[in-house]
Design a protein around this motif. Structure first.
Motif, PDB file in Angstrom:
ATOM      1  N   TYR A  37       2.063  -0.990   8.738  1.00 18.92           N
ATOM      2  CA  TYR A  37       1.284  -0.921   7.501  1.00 18.92           C
ATOM      3  C   TYR A  37       1.828  -1.924   6.494  1.00 18.92           C
ATOM      4  O   TYR A  37       3.039  -2.102   6.388  1.00 18.92           O
ATOM      5  CB  TYR A  37       1.383   0.480   6.899  1.00 18.92           C
ATOM      6  CG  TYR A  37       0.733   1.554   7.731  1.00 18.92           C
ATOM      7  CD1 TYR A  37      -0.640   1.717   7.723  1.00 18.92           C
ATOM      8  CD2 TYR A  37       1.514   2.412   8.509  1.00 18.92           C
ATOM      9  CE1 TYR A  37      -1.234   2.723   8.476  1.00 18.92           C
ATOM     10  CE2 TYR A  37       0.920   3.412   9.260  1.00 18.92           C
ATOM     11  CZ  TYR A  37      -0.454   3.569   9.246  1.00 18.92           C
ATOM     12  OH  TYR A  37      -1.040   4.556   9.983  1.00 18.92           O
ATOM     13  N   ARG A  41       4.573   4.004   2.652  1.00 18.49           N
ATOM     14  CA  ARG A  41       4.139   5.301   3.183  1.00 18.49           C
ATOM     15  C   ARG A  41       3.478   6.105   2.047  1.00 18.49           C
ATOM     16  O   ARG A  41       3.957   6.081   0.918  1.00 18.49           O
ATOM     17  CB  ARG A  41       5.376   6.059   3.678  1.00 18.49           C
ATOM     18  CG  ARG A  41       5.056   7.439   4.214  1.00 18.49           C
ATOM     19  CD  ARG A  41       6.327   8.263   4.342  1.00 18.49           C
ATOM     20  NE  ARG A  41       7.196   7.763   5.406  1.00 18.49           N
ATOM     21  CZ  ARG A  41       7.093   8.106   6.695  1.00 18.49           C
ATOM     22  NH1 ARG A  41       6.168   8.967   7.060  1.00 18.49           N
ATOM     23  NH2 ARG A  41       7.895   7.610   7.605  1.00 18.49           N
ATOM     24  N   GLY A  42       2.379   6.735   2.356  1.00 17.84           N
ATOM     25  CA  GLY A  42       1.694   7.523   1.316  1.00 17.84           C
ATOM     26  C   GLY A  42       0.609   6.743   0.591  1.00 17.84           C
ATOM     27  O   GLY A  42      -0.129   7.309  -0.210  1.00 17.84           O
ATOM     28  N   PRO A  44      -2.781   5.730  -0.168  1.00 14.85           N
ATOM     29  CA  PRO A  44      -3.928   6.546   0.246  1.00 14.85           C
ATOM     30  C   PRO A  44      -4.814   5.885   1.304  1.00 14.85           C
ATOM     31  O   PRO A  44      -5.264   6.553   2.234  1.00 14.85           O
ATOM     32  CB  PRO A  44      -4.694   6.757  -1.054  1.00 14.85           C
ATOM     33  CG  PRO A  44      -3.659   6.600  -2.127  1.00 14.85           C
ATOM     34  CD  PRO A  44      -2.694   5.591  -1.620  1.00 14.85           C
ATOM     35  N   HIS A  46      -3.923   3.865   3.587  1.00 12.10           N
ATOM     36  CA  HIS A  46      -3.215   3.949   4.868  1.00 12.10           C
ATOM     37  C   HIS A  46      -3.301   5.345   5.454  1.00 12.10           C
ATOM     38  O   HIS A  46      -3.439   5.510   6.663  1.00 12.10           O
ATOM     39  CB  HIS A  46      -1.731   3.582   4.672  1.00 12.10           C
ATOM     40  CG  HIS A  46      -1.514   2.113   4.438  1.00 12.10           C
ATOM     41  ND1 HIS A  46      -2.520   1.176   4.601  1.00 12.10           N
ATOM     42  CD2 HIS A  46      -0.387   1.412   4.084  1.00 12.10           C
ATOM     43  CE1 HIS A  46      -2.035  -0.033   4.339  1.00 12.10           C
ATOM     44  NE2 HIS A  46      -0.740   0.077   4.013  1.00 12.10           N
ATOM     45  N   ASP A  47      -3.197   6.338   4.587  1.00 11.83           N
ATOM     46  CA  ASP A  47      -3.288   7.724   5.084  1.00 11.83           C
ATOM     47  C   ASP A  47      -4.613   7.953   5.795  1.00 11.83           C
ATOM     48  O   ASP A  47      -4.674   8.563   6.858  1.00 11.83           O
ATOM     49  CB  ASP A  47      -3.154   8.720   3.922  1.00 11.83           C
ATOM     50  CG  ASP A  47      -1.701   8.867   3.494  1.00 11.83           C
ATOM     51  OD1 ASP A  47      -0.825   8.320   4.200  1.00 11.83           O
ATOM     52  OD2 ASP A  47      -1.451   9.513   2.448  1.00 11.83           O
ATOM     53  N   GLU A  50      -4.723   6.141   9.078  1.00  7.55           N
ATOM     54  CA  GLU A  50      -3.925   6.834  10.096  1.00  7.55           C
ATOM     55  C   GLU A  50      -4.668   8.051  10.656  1.00  7.55           C
ATOM     56  O   GLU A  50      -4.625   8.312  11.854  1.00  7.55           O
ATOM     57  CB  GLU A  50      -2.573   7.260   9.515  1.00  7.55           C
ATOM     58  CG  GLU A  50      -1.630   7.668  10.640  1.00  7.55           C
ATOM     59  CD  GLU A  50      -0.307   8.232  10.146  1.00  7.55           C
ATOM     60  OE1 GLU A  50       0.104   7.882   9.021  1.00  7.55           O
ATOM     61  OE2 GLU A  50       0.295   9.017  10.891  1.00  7.55           O
ATOM     62  N   GLN A  51      -5.351   8.738   9.756  1.00  8.60           N
ATOM     63  CA  GLN A  51      -6.148   9.888  10.229  1.00  8.60           C
ATOM     64  C   GLN A  51      -7.128   9.458  11.312  1.00  8.60           C
ATOM     65  O   GLN A  51      -7.284  10.123  12.335  1.00  8.60           O
ATOM     66  CB  GLN A  51      -6.969  10.463   9.081  1.00  8.60           C
ATOM     67  CG  GLN A  51      -6.221  11.484   8.258  1.00  8.60           C
ATOM     68  CD  GLN A  51      -7.035  11.870   7.015  1.00  8.60           C
ATOM     69  OE1 GLN A  51      -8.254  11.901   7.048  1.00  8.60           O
ATOM     70  NE2 GLN A  51      -6.330  12.140   5.940  1.00  8.60           N
ATOM     71  N   ASN A  69       5.256   4.469  13.329  1.00 14.50           N
ATOM     72  CA  ASN A  69       4.749   3.960  12.045  1.00 14.50           C
ATOM     73  C   ASN A  69       5.819   3.168  11.321  1.00 14.50           C
ATOM     74  O   ASN A  69       6.958   3.629  11.198  1.00 14.50           O
ATOM     75  CB  ASN A  69       4.344   5.128  11.143  1.00 14.50           C
ATOM     76  CG  ASN A  69       3.034   5.757  11.591  1.00 14.50           C
ATOM     77  OD1 ASN A  69       2.340   5.206  12.437  1.00 14.50           O
ATOM     78  ND2 ASN A  69       2.713   6.904  11.030  1.00 14.50           N
ATOM     79  N   SER A 265     -11.396   5.560  -0.295  1.00 10.59           N
ATOM     80  CA  SER A 265     -10.171   6.238  -0.765  1.00 10.59           C
ATOM     81  C   SER A 265     -10.206   6.409  -2.289  1.00 10.59           C
ATOM     82  O   SER A 265      -9.418   7.158  -2.850  1.00 10.59           O
ATOM     83  CB  SER A 265      -8.938   5.441  -0.368  1.00 10.59           C
ATOM     84  OG  SER A 265      -9.039   4.127  -0.863  1.00 10.59           O
ATOM     85  N   GLU A 280     -10.975   5.431   7.196  1.00 11.38           N
ATOM     86  CA  GLU A 280     -10.851   6.276   8.375  1.00 11.38           C
ATOM     87  C   GLU A 280     -11.646   5.684   9.544  1.00 11.38           C
ATOM     88  O   GLU A 280     -11.173   5.635  10.671  1.00 11.38           O
ATOM     89  CB  GLU A 280     -11.357   7.681   8.031  1.00 11.38           C
ATOM     90  CG  GLU A 280     -11.011   8.666   9.111  1.00 11.38           C
ATOM     91  CD  GLU A 280     -11.506  10.075   8.818  1.00 11.38           C
ATOM     92  OE1 GLU A 280     -11.840  10.350   7.659  1.00 11.38           O
ATOM     93  OE2 GLU A 280     -11.542  10.878   9.763  1.00 11.38           O
TER      94      GLU A 280
END
Ligand code: ADP
Length: 749
Positions: A37, A41-42, A44, A46-47, A50-51, A69, A265, A280
């Motif tokens: 990434y 981390r965290g 949004p 990227h989250d 990842e989902q 990751n 996002s 996503e």
């Protein structure tokens, strides 16, 4: 052909997995995929990515994918030193481990891999996720393309802007907001390219690369006809680092015009919406590409995807905030965060009603008003409503709205529960009225009718019984008022309902006790009267009887003694006179009974009398009105007796209205008849009396009631007359009766 069939098997596998089957589960080969990434981390976006990636890997039937990751955190750690440090770290960390594919998210991660390429993950295929079209085009001409495929955030700007303009047709300017990180700048370029198609028609206000403080102040004072395009701010002009959607939230709150942004996002953080890039979806596509590549397809042979990775989403709260009609949204647009219940749709009115009825509601609202500036209050209105409805709910109150024109009824969950209805069921006034006890329906209907007719918007209150499904009776009290905010708007009643069953139980018990007392009083009175009558009359009646017997015997004899008969008849007549005298003295005894008299205020005595029967009146929905004159002379009376007169007249008035429909009102008035006396009138809207009845109203034992004794008014007359006053009754031409009595002023005597 070979690729085609593999793809088919892949999708077939997905479908089987989705159907809950996993036929190939045992045969799965393990693959290691590194997700690199660009941001921390965290982040949004990227989250969400990842989902998507995880969802596809988890349901694939070919490989058992192990994910690794890594986050480059480029916005905070960039520069050549950092790049080589990070490359070194990854090289060491993954030495000796075979990575089968890398998904690199955002262009920076791809650049990083390619720049540091030679010894780092050499030969490992790369899926470049969420790159730009221009970036992908450049790759086409590079030798590294043989190892790289991926998804492109397509340059959808022209379409996106067209969509925004449909929602805000009067737009003349677009204010562009973006930060200073490489990612922000990529996005800004996309925006600029898109907007260039509108050159000459739409002016651009450049709010890029400013400090957050300045951005916030500028977005709050934009000229009308402007919309904001927020690209992203990972780093602002002052070098401060932000999570883009948190920066968006600040900007949207401060903005005086709608804010648009292109990533899903951002949904829920202050953008209006549109055809949004779905991170996503990109993640899903990237994972599917990784599976194909790991299955043996050459990346070079797979064109860049991402052209379907959009979602058509809109934020209902923003549409409401900026008055954007849903009709201006493209077909298939999905509106999120919609607050569907009427409670939300009519929040202003409901809050108004709450303010009116719940002091606590006002307090909370006032608090919110003080704590936030007006704009912030608008934003947090949803929160306030929740708290207000919580206040009402915790007070056990249900709030409802009744549309008079359509008869439709909406309420809070508590309101539905109070009426014994399933929550959010479709209900109209008729449904509610049918639940009301048949004896109370008229009262409820009358109140509603009066409230809708009254222009003064006065608050109505009504207490009534509800028959629940199991036959149980529930007492409810509803207060409400008419609402028509302006001409042409629908006419509504809005109100609050609470359960008063417990209170009613206590009231009824008290009433029963009072009734028993009253009954005992009457029985006692009757008993006393009967006993003394029997005792006093026994003697003359016995004498009359024995004289009559003697006379009978004399008349049957052959030669009756006329003189003796004359004497007997005289005795009978005397005894009869004596009996009459007894009755007279009994009455005068009632009249003259020893009493303690003191100077009293007639208004106070009447008020005491009213308070004794108020419970009964409320139960029967009777309104008692008083018009007491000030400055009346005092009266010298036995207070208990005068109160008894008041109670008798009031109870008669109450009983006279028991079968009446329509208005039930008792008006008690006092005034000075002349300087030496006070006049009291008790007027009702009951059935009145006939001319025939009027003659006997005050006679003892005259009654038209099934269980009446006919002693009340005669007792009243005795009492009033023993005080030197007089009492009489009048019928009204329109409706009801008035009972009046006059008492001499005490201080004159
Ligand atoms: P009771 O209430 O026991 O009948 P009262 O002496 O108080 O005895 O009343 C006698 C009658 O006078 C009543 O039965 C009723 O017919 C009539 N009456 C009394 N008050 C009213 C009233 N407010 N309106 C109409 N009729 C009345």
């Amino acid at each position: 052909m070979m690729h085609f069939s593999r793809i088919m098997i892949f999708f077939l596998g997905l479908q089987l997995a989705a159907a809950g089957l996993a036929p190939l589960a045992e045969a799965k080969e393990t693959k290691r995929v590194l997700i690199l990434y660009s941001q921390e981390r965290g982040h949004p976006g990227h989250d969400l990515t990842e989902q998507g990636i995880r969802a596809v890997f988890l349901s694939n039937s070919f490989f058992d994918v192990q994910l690794y990751n890594e986050y480059l955190d480029v916005t905070r750690f960039s520069g050549p030193g950092q790049i080589s440090l990070a490359a070194d770290y990854l090289r060491r960390k993954y030495s000796g481990m075979k990575i089968d594919a890398i998904i690199a998210v955002y262009p920076y991660a791809v650049d990083f891999l390619l720049a540091a390429r030679s010894p780092l993950f050499s030969g490992v295929p790369i899926i470049a996720c969420e790159t730009l079209r221009s970036y992908a085009e450049n790759l086409e001409h590079s030798p590294v393309r043989r190892l790289v495929t991926g998804t492109v955030v397509d340059d959808n700007m022209t379409d996106f802007i067209a969509g925004a303009l449909r929602m805000r047709p009067d737009t003349k300017r677009v204010a562009l907001v973006a930060g200073t990180s490489p990612n922000d700048i990529y996005g800004e370029q996309v925006f600029r390219r898109g907007i260039s198609a509108y050159a000459g028609k739409i002016e651009t206000i450049d709010l890029t690369k400013l400090s957050m403080a300045e951005t916030l102040s500028r977005v709050g004072s934009l000229p009308p006809g402007t919309i904001i395009f927020y690209e992203s701010i990972l780093r602002d002009g002052a070098g401060e680092i932000f999570v883009p959607r948190e920066a968006l939230s600040l900007i949207s709150r401060a903005a005086n015009v709608p804010v648009f942004g292109i990533y899903d996002s951002f949904m829920g953080f202050g953008i209006v919406g549109g055809r949004l890039v779905s991170f996503e979806q990109h993640g899903k596509e990237a994972a599917a590409l990784a599976i194909r590549v790991m299955g043996g397809e050459s990346p070079a042979a797979i064109p860049f995807g991402g052209d379907k990775a959009y979602v058509n989403l809109y934020d209902w709260r923003e549409l409401e905030r900026w008055n954007i009609p849903e009709s201006s949204l493209p077909a298939g647009g999905v509106v999120l965060y919609r607050q569907v219940s009427l409670w939300n749709r009519h929040r202003a009115e409901i809050i108004a009603a709450l303010l009116l009825i719940l002091a606590e509601g006002g307090l909370i609202f006032g608090l919110v008003m003080n704590l936030h500036r007006r704009r912030k209050v608008e934003r947090s209105l949803a929160d306030s409503e929740e708290r207000l409805s919580l206040a009402a709910a915790s007070a056990g109150a249900g709030i409802w709205v009744l549309d008079i024109d359509t008869g439709l009824f909406w309420g809070t969950p508590e309101a539905y529960a109070l009426f014994g209805l399933p929550p959010d069921s479709s209900v109209n006034f008729e449904t509610i009225l049918n639940l009301v006890h048949p004896d109370d329906r008229n009262i409820v209907q009358n109140k509603i009718w009066h409230a809708t007719e009254s222009d003064s918007g006065e608050i109505f209150s009504v207490e009534y019984r509800l028959v629940l499904a199991d036959g149980e009776i529930r007492w409810l009290a509803s207060n409400g008022r008419r609402q028509r905010l302006s001409q042409g708007q629908p006419l509504r009643l809005m109100g609050v309902t609470v359960d008063i069953t417990d209170r009613k139980k206590i009231e009824t018990e008290a009433l029963d006790a009072r009734k028993r007392l009253l009954h005992m009083e009457r029985v006692l009175l009757m008993g006393e009267l009967a006993a003394s009558l029997a005792h006093e009359l026994n003697q003359p009646l016995t004498a009359i009887l024995s004289n009559a017997n003697v006379a009978g015997r004399l008349l049957n004899s052959d030669s009756p003694d006329i003189d003796e008969l004359k004497e007997i008849v005289k005795d009978i007549s005397d005894d009869n006179k004596r009996a009459s005298a007894i009755i007279r003295s009994l009455r005068s005894m009632v009249k003259m009974a020893e009493t303690t008299r003191e100077l009293s205020s007639i208004n106070n005595l009447l008020a005491d009398g009213i308070s004794l029967i108020r419970g009964e009146a409320v139960l029967r929905d009777i309104h008692i009105e008083t018009h007491f004159s000030d400055g009346l002379p005092q009266v010298l009376v036995d207070a208990t007796q005068i109160k008894q007169v008041a109670v008798n007249l009031l109870m008669n008035a109450v009983e006279s209205m028991s079968d009446m429909k329509g208005e039930r009102r008792i008006t008690v008035q006092t005034r000075s008849a002349d300087r030496n006396s006070v006049l009291v009138t008790v007027r009702d809207t009951g059935k009145g009396f006939t001319e025939e009845e009027q003659k006997d109203l005050f006679e003892p034992f005259f009654t038209t009631k099934r269980s009446g004794l006919g002693l009340g008014l005669s007792l009243c007359r005795s009492i009033i007359e023993s005080h030197g006053g007089r009492i009489w009754a009048e019928n009204h031409r329109d409706k009801g009766a008035t009972f009046c009595f006059e008492l001499p002023a005490g201080d004159e005597r």
